[in-house]
Design a protein around this motif. Structure first.
Motif, PDB file in Angstrom:
ATOM      1  N   THR A   1      35.562  43.121  35.895  1.00 30.86           N
ATOM      2  CA  THR A   1      36.974  42.783  35.726  1.00 30.86           C
ATOM      3  C   THR A   1      37.679  42.762  37.073  1.00 30.86           C
ATOM      4  O   THR A   1      37.278  43.458  38.009  1.00 30.86           O
ATOM      5  CB  THR A   1      37.683  43.799  34.807  1.00 30.86           C
ATOM      6  N   ALA A   2      38.738  41.955  37.130  1.00 33.31           N
ATOM      7  CA  ALA A   2      39.540  41.904  38.366  1.00 33.31           C
ATOM      8  C   ALA A   2      40.908  41.320  38.059  1.00 33.31           C
ATOM      9  O   ALA A   2      41.037  40.429  37.223  1.00 33.31           O
ATOM     10  CB  ALA A   2      38.846  41.044  39.419  1.00 33.31           C
ATOM     11  N   GLN A   3      41.921  41.868  38.718  1.00 34.30           N
ATOM     12  CA  GLN A   3      43.208  41.193  38.732  1.00 34.30           C
ATOM     13  C   GLN A   3      43.164  40.117  39.813  1.00 34.30           C
ATOM     14  O   GLN A   3      42.396  40.204  40.785  1.00 34.30           O
ATOM     15  CB  GLN A   3      44.335  42.181  39.002  1.00 34.30           C
ATOM     16  N   VAL A   4      44.008  39.136  39.647  1.00 30.56           N
ATOM     17  CA  VAL A   4      43.904  37.945  40.478  1.00 30.56           C
ATOM     18  C   VAL A   4      44.125  38.226  41.967  1.00 30.56           C
ATOM     19  O   VAL A   4      43.609  37.500  42.829  1.00 30.56           O
ATOM     20  CB  VAL A   4      44.890  36.868  39.973  1.00 30.56           C
ATOM     21  N   ASN A   5      44.841  39.297  42.292  1.00 24.26           N
ATOM     22  CA  ASN A   5      45.128  39.602  43.700  1.00 24.26           C
ATOM     23  C   ASN A   5      44.093  40.515  44.353  1.00 24.26           C
ATOM     24  O   ASN A   5      44.240  40.894  45.506  1.00 24.26           O
ATOM     25  CB  ASN A   5      46.521  40.221  43.838  1.00 24.26           C
TER      26      ASN A   5
END
Length: 330
Positions: free
Chosen positions: A260-264
């Motif tokens: 998982t990752a947030q876009v930033n």
């Protein structure tokens, strides 16, 4: 019937797995307003959980403001104002004619379609027209500060669909902002509806929840992915990423490696595009960023991952509702 899947050997508590899956079913309208949730006995048979655990989850959903418990009848998805805004009209006539508001609203929509201006209809439908015009003056999109990116996703998509300016306000600052505005409509995800209503309604501001896409096609893909597949999940919203991870884990357990990752988060994104076979992107900004990251890393990637971009985070019915409520179809 919606199927719920619990991984008994997971580090995530079984009650959390079930809570997130039920809340997702409500937020994506698989369980629409008025829908009766399965009995604790039915869910116990389906999931293998103890009925006390299921009762605890139902109490949590009730505390969150998304379901109502009716003694002797069951647990029902709460109707949070999608179809009936009559409460804002203060008239004793509503008690005498309980269907009056529905009739007025339907008639007004038909008149508008036929070319009648609001000014011409004002004399007949003054209360409804004044309410709509007044509340469309200011549209506030809100989400808790810890997941303000969820509100950003909503606002970007709504601005693109409705072509009107909106203001993103953290839930923690909503009361202060409402005190400074003459009239407002507050828009939020169904996940946060109870918090928003508690703040906005005492200040005579209307709250409209929006429903999110049910990700049916993506979940079908998850169910058929080969064991050992590395799946990436990217969004602006940390909350969206977290809920998606819980639901996918509930479906497949440790069969899949989920990243998982947030876009930033550039570090995680770079690692993801080099490792994952498939990446789900849950908003337009994330999709563009993932594709750009893949392009920039192409020389280092033997086989680029398949990118699945979810085109719409908000269902079309919610967009249509907002257009109607904010008089944007004139």
């Amino acid at each position: 019937m919606v199927q719920f899947h619990i991984q008994p050997d997971s580090d995530i508590p079984a009650s959390t797995q079930l809570y997130n899956q039920i809340l997702f079913a409500i937020a994506s309208r698989q369980f629409p307003p008025g829908h009766r949730l399965p009995s604790t006995r039915q869910l116990a048979m389906q999931t293998g959980l103890h009925r006390n655990t299921i009762s605890k989850v139902y109490r949590q959903l009730e505390d969150a403001g998304v379901v109502d418990a009716q003694a002797g009848s069951g647990i029902y998805v709460r109707d949070q104002g999608h179809d009936d805004t009559a409460a804002h009209i203060k008239s004793p006539l509503l008690e005498q004619y309980p269907q009056a508001h529905k009739i007025i609203q339907t008639s007004l929509d038909e008149l508008v379609k036929q070319g009648c201006s609001l000014g011409q209809a004002r004399e007949l439908f003054l209360a409804e027209i004044d309410w709509r015009l007044r509340c469309s003056a200011s549209v506030l999109v809100t989400a808790p500060l810890h997941d303000i990116a969820n509100g950003e996703v909503l606002m970007r998509e709504l601005e693109r669909a409705l072509a009107i300016p909106m203001q993103l306000v953290p839930m923690e600052e909503l009361a202060q902002v409402l005190d400074q505005t003459r009239s407002s409509t507050v828009v939020t995800s169904r996940y946060f509806i109870a918090q928003a209503e508690a703040i906005a309604m005492p200040k005579a501001a209307r709250v409209i929840p929006v429903d999110i896409y049910d990700f049916e096609q993506e979940l079908k893909m998850v169910k058929t992915m080969p064991k050992g597949t590395c799946l990436g999940i990217v969004s602006l919203s940390a909350g969206t990423v977290g809920v998606a991870e819980v639901i996918i884990h509930s479906l497949r357990g440790d069969d899949l490696l989920v990243m998982t990752a947030q876009v930033n988060d550039r570090y995680k994104l770079n690692a993801m595009v080099r490792t994952a076979q498939t990446i789900f992107s849950f908003d337009h900004v994330s999709c563009a960023t993932v594709k750009a990251t893949i392009s920039a890393s192409r020389d280092d990637i033997i086989r680029p991952p398949q990118v699945i971009c979810c085109e719409n985070f908000i269902v079309s019915k919610s967009i249509s509702l907002l257009k109607r409520e904010l008089v944007l179809q004139l």
